[in-house]
Design a protein around this motif. Structure first.
Motif, PDB file in Angstrom:
ATOM      1  N   PRO A   9       0.842  -1.208   0.000  1.00 32.52           N
ATOM      2  CA  PRO A   9       0.000   0.000   0.000  1.00 32.52           C
ATOM      3  C   PRO A   9       0.875   1.256   0.000  1.00 32.52           C
ATOM      4  N   VAL A  10       0.391   2.292  -0.681  1.00 31.46           N
ATOM      5  CA  VAL A  10       1.169   3.529  -0.795  1.00 31.46           C
ATOM      6  C   VAL A  10       0.297   4.736  -0.504  1.00 31.46           C
ATOM      7  N   ARG A  11       0.962   5.835  -0.175  1.00 31.08           N
ATOM      8  CA  ARG A  11       0.312   7.114   0.015  1.00 31.08           C
ATOM      9  C   ARG A  11       1.082   8.176  -0.741  1.00 31.08           C
ATOM     10  N   ARG A  12       0.474   9.340  -0.848  1.00 24.63           N
ATOM     11  CA  ARG A  12       1.103  10.444  -1.575  1.00 24.63           C
ATOM     12  C   ARG A  12       2.175  11.109  -0.720  1.00 24.63           C
ATOM     13  N   PHE A  13       3.257  11.522  -1.380  1.00 22.81           N
ATOM     14  CA  PHE A  13       4.375  12.161  -0.688  1.00 22.81           C
ATOM     15  C   PHE A  13       5.029  13.154  -1.637  1.00 22.81           C
ATOM     16  N   ARG A  14       5.229  14.376  -1.180  1.00 21.73           N
ATOM     17  CA  ARG A  14       5.947  15.387  -1.956  1.00 21.73           C
ATOM     18  C   ARG A  14       7.384  15.411  -1.483  1.00 21.73           C
ATOM     19  N   GLY A  15       8.302  14.958  -2.316  1.00 19.72           N
ATOM     20  CA  GLY A  15       9.689  14.919  -1.914  1.00 19.72           C
ATOM     21  C   GLY A  15      10.424  13.856  -2.720  1.00 19.72           C
ATOM     22  N   PRO A  16      11.705  13.717  -2.423  1.00 22.38           N
ATOM     23  CA  PRO A  16      12.481  14.396  -1.375  1.00 22.38           C
ATOM     24  C   PRO A  16      12.709  15.869  -1.722  1.00 22.38           C
ATOM     25  N   ARG A  17      13.205  16.600  -0.733  1.00 24.69           N
ATOM     26  CA  ARG A  17      13.466  18.022  -0.909  1.00 24.69           C
ATOM     27  C   ARG A  17      14.962  18.292  -0.894  1.00 24.69           C
ATOM     28  N   THR A  18      15.357  19.292  -1.628  1.00 25.72           N
ATOM     29  CA  THR A  18      16.760  19.680  -1.640  1.00 25.72           C
ATOM     30  C   THR A  18      16.997  20.831  -0.669  1.00 25.72           C
ATOM     31  N   GLU A  19      18.078  20.744   0.081  1.00 33.11           N
ATOM     32  CA  GLU A  19      18.483  21.842   0.958  1.00 33.11           C
ATOM     33  C   GLU A  19      19.528  22.726   0.298  1.00 33.11           C
ATOM     34  N   THR A  20      19.812  22.450  -0.961  1.00 36.78           N
ATOM     35  CA  THR A  20      20.815  23.197  -1.717  1.00 36.78           C
ATOM     36  C   THR A  20      20.191  23.745  -2.986  1.00 36.78           C
ATOM     37  N   ALA A  21      20.302  25.033  -3.207  1.00 39.16           N
ATOM     38  CA  ALA A  21      19.773  25.644  -4.429  1.00 39.16           C
ATOM     39  C   ALA A  21      20.653  25.285  -5.616  1.00 39.16           C
ATOM     40  N   GLY A  22      20.043  25.189  -6.781  1.00 37.79           N
ATOM     41  CA  GLY A  22      20.810  24.892  -7.991  1.00 37.79           C
ATOM     42  C   GLY A  22      19.898  24.457  -9.114  1.00 37.79           C
ATOM     43  N   LEU A  23      20.460  23.725 -10.063  1.00 40.13           N
ATOM     44  CA  LEU A  23      19.722  23.238 -11.226  1.00 40.13           C
ATOM     45  C   LEU A  23      19.551  21.729 -11.101  1.00 40.13           C
ATOM     46  N   LEU A  24      18.358  21.243 -11.457  1.00 43.82           N
ATOM     47  CA  LEU A  24      18.029  19.827 -11.257  1.00 43.82           C
ATOM     48  C   LEU A  24      18.431  18.973 -12.440  1.00 43.82           C
ATOM     49  N   ARG A  25      18.985  17.807 -12.140  1.00 46.00           N
ATOM     50  CA  ARG A  25      19.225  16.741 -13.105  1.00 46.00           C
ATOM     51  C   ARG A  25      18.579  15.473 -12.544  1.00 46.00           C
ATOM     52  N   HIS A  26      17.445  15.095 -13.092  1.00 38.98           N
ATOM     53  CA  HIS A  26      16.718  13.936 -12.571  1.00 38.98           C
ATOM     54  C   HIS A  26      17.400  12.634 -12.988  1.00 38.98           C
ATOM     55  N   ARG A  27      17.403  11.684 -12.065  1.00 37.14           N
ATOM     56  CA  ARG A  27      17.920  10.348 -12.360  1.00 37.14           C
ATOM     57  C   ARG A  27      16.816   9.327 -12.587  1.00 37.14           C
ATOM     58  N   VAL A  28      15.579   9.685 -12.304  1.00 37.51           N
ATOM     59  CA  VAL A  28      14.461   8.746 -12.408  1.00 37.51           C
ATOM     60  C   VAL A  28      13.380   9.335 -13.298  1.00 37.51           C
ATOM     61  N   ALA A  29      12.479   8.469 -13.731  1.00 41.09           N
ATOM     62  CA  ALA A  29      11.326   8.882 -14.534  1.00 41.09           C
ATOM     63  C   ALA A  29      10.048   8.471 -13.826  1.00 41.09           C
ATOM     64  N   ALA A  30       8.940   9.086 -14.227  1.00 37.89           N
ATOM     65  CA  ALA A  30       7.646   8.712 -13.658  1.00 37.89           C
ATOM     66  C   ALA A  30       7.387   7.232 -13.899  1.00 37.89           C
ATOM     67  N   GLY A  31       6.928   6.559 -12.850  1.00 30.93           N
ATOM     68  CA  GLY A  31       6.664   5.133 -12.929  1.00 30.93           C
ATOM     69  C   GLY A  31       7.786   4.259 -12.423  1.00 30.93           C
ATOM     70  N   ASP A  32       8.966   4.827 -12.175  1.00 32.95           N
ATOM     71  CA  ASP A  32      10.097   4.049 -11.670  1.00 32.95           C
ATOM     72  C   ASP A  32       9.912   3.713 -10.190  1.00 32.95           C
ATOM     73  N   ALA A  33      10.240   2.473  -9.810  1.00 35.65           N
ATOM     74  CA  ALA A  33      10.274   2.101  -8.398  1.00 35.65           C
ATOM     75  C   ALA A  33      11.555   2.640  -7.767  1.00 35.65           C
ATOM     76  N   VAL A  34      11.473   3.022  -6.495  1.00 32.54           N
ATOM     77  CA  VAL A  34      12.642   3.504  -5.764  1.00 32.54           C
ATOM     78  C   VAL A  34      12.693   2.813  -4.406  1.00 32.54           C
ATOM     79  N   GLU A  35      13.903   2.727  -3.862  1.00 32.12           N
ATOM     80  CA  GLU A  35      14.106   2.171  -2.530  1.00 32.12           C
ATOM     81  C   GLU A  35      14.776   3.212  -1.654  1.00 32.12           C
ATOM     82  N   ALA A  36      14.574   3.092  -0.351  1.00 35.83           N
ATOM     83  CA  ALA A  36      15.195   4.017   0.591  1.00 35.83           C
ATOM     84  C   ALA A  36      16.697   4.075   0.341  1.00 35.83           C
ATOM     85  N   GLY A  37      17.228   5.299   0.240  1.00 32.76           N
ATOM     86  CA  GLY A  37      18.640   5.511  -0.028  1.00 32.76           C
ATOM     87  C   GLY A  37      18.962   5.816  -1.476  1.00 32.76           C
TER      88      GLY A  37
END
Length: 394
Positions: A306-334
């Motif tokens: 089961p899953v719930r909605r989550f906004r994040g993770p958040r960056t504590e450093t300002a800059g330009l984003l380079r995403h490593r994942v795409a919508a639909g990808d599974a992720v694990e802690a870490g």
């Protein structure tokens, strides 16, 4: 059966308008209304779309579900408001010019004590809510008249003139999410407290589960109760219908905003008919043959918990984003989901997830400020669907 200027006899599909507020330049702000009144009696399903003005696929699903031959298939009725926010639609923007905030956070809340008179968006949402639930909204007086037999008036005396039969037995609120988002269904937490007992909330949650499962999209639960209330989601269309009105209601996110996505539109229309069949408005044999199966063409959730909605993770450093994942990808802690780099390309930070789940969508735009969320995730949820509104309540 009537709402505003739309009036449908049994077996008819009617179109009309519901006036919701006067405009300073004359005339009225009005919402488009469609009513499919079945040949036999039965439940009433509501469809709402376009509460944000750039949610194109949601508007298209609402429109296309209201087929000319729908009434002859129905036992009951379908009431549709395909554009809840005309002022946002005219701007092709999420927000309206009535206020620079979310128009989907102004519906009535039975347990909220107002400290000021309601402004125009709150009045509009209140009037729509009253049509959905078929009774006056709780809370303070905003100067509206009680419903009577004189019809709908404008100005301070505007009141929703509606047949009692148009009150919802279930509601589907049709939205879209961020650029590149996967489609999904949001199931709100069912709150108990002053408004309903825990047992009543459990019964409501059972109907909510039926509604969410029938639509056929991957289902995730809304934020935990404290965050849900902090974000005023109990004052969204579905949140108010569910937690104030006691009507099972879901929010369906139909992929990306701004353009109609055809495959998602077709799946959305199929989902509406699947819900109508589940709630007894039509027989499964009466679902149109040209519709896909519920959920066909929509990616399954890549996780089995089961899953719930989550906004994040958040960056504590300002800059330009380079995403490593795409919508639909599974992720694990870490896992790292995005890198933050300087304007000249030097690495500055990594944004990592602290829980298992999958990616719903990525943050739009290149620039990230301190504290910005870099993605929207569905994360493991071990919480209850039915929860006390007051976290300190036993």
């Amino acid at each position: 059966m009537h709402l505003g200027t739309a009036e449908a006899a049994p077996g008819e599909l009617a179109r009309g308008w519901l006036d919701v507020t006067d405009l300073p330049t004359g005339g009225a702000e009005r919402l488009p209304i469609l009513i499919a009144n079945g040949v036999d009696d039965g439940p009433t399903l509501w469809l709402t779309g376009g509460v944000h003005g750039d949610e194109a696929t949601g508007v298209a699903v609402a429109q296309d579900a209201m087929r000319e031959d729908l009434p002859e298939r129905l036992a009951g009725a379908v009431v549709c408001v395909p554009v809840v926010s005309p002022a946002g639609l005219r701007r092709n923007a999420r927000h309206t010019y009535y206020g620079d905030d979310d128009p989907n956070r102004h519906f009535p809340d039975a347990e909220r004590d107002a400290s000021r008179p309601p402004e125009v968006q709150e009045r509009i949402d209140r009037r729509l809510y009253e049509a959905i639930v078929g009774e006056p909204a709780p809370g303070g007086d905003d100067g509206e008249a009680e419903n009577d037999d004189e019809g709908t008036e404008t100005g301070d005396d505007l009141a929703v003139d509606a047949s009692p039969k148009v009150a919802a037995d279930a509601l589907i609120d049709l939205h879209t999410a961020g650029v590149g988002s996967v489609p999904f269904t949001i199931r709100d937490r069912v709150l108990y407290g002053e408004r309903r007992t825990e047992a009543e909330a459990e019964a409501l949650a059972a109907d909510l589960d039926r509604l969410a499962d029938a639509f056929g999209f991957p289902v995730l639960t809304e934020y935990p109760a404290e965050e849900y209330l902090d974000q005023r989601l109990q004052r969204s269309t579905a949140g108010a219908a569910l937690n104030t009105g006691g009507v099972p209601a879901i929010t369906v996110e139909l992929g990306a905003h701004s353009v109609v996505e055809e495959d998602t539109r077709a799946a959305g229309v199929a989902g509406v008919y699947a819900v109508a069949a589940e709630f007894g408005l039509l027989d499964a044999a009466d679902v149109p043959d040209d519709l896909p199966a519920p959920g066909e063409g929509i990616p399954d959730a890549p996780v089995d918990f089961p899953v719930r909605r989550f906004r994040g993770p958040r960056t504590e450093t300002a800059g330009l984003l380079r995403h490593r994942v795409a919508a639909g990808d599974a992720v694990e802690a870490g896992d790292t989901v995005a890198d933050v780099v300087s304007p000249t390309g030097e690495p500055r930070a990594e944004a990592t997830v602290d829980r298992d789940g999958y990616v719903l969508g990525r943050a739009e735009g290149l620039a990230a400020y301190e504290g910005d969320a870099v993605a929207s995730l569905a994360v493991r949820d071990d919480g209850d669907l039915v929860v006390p509104r007051d976290a300190n309540e036993d």
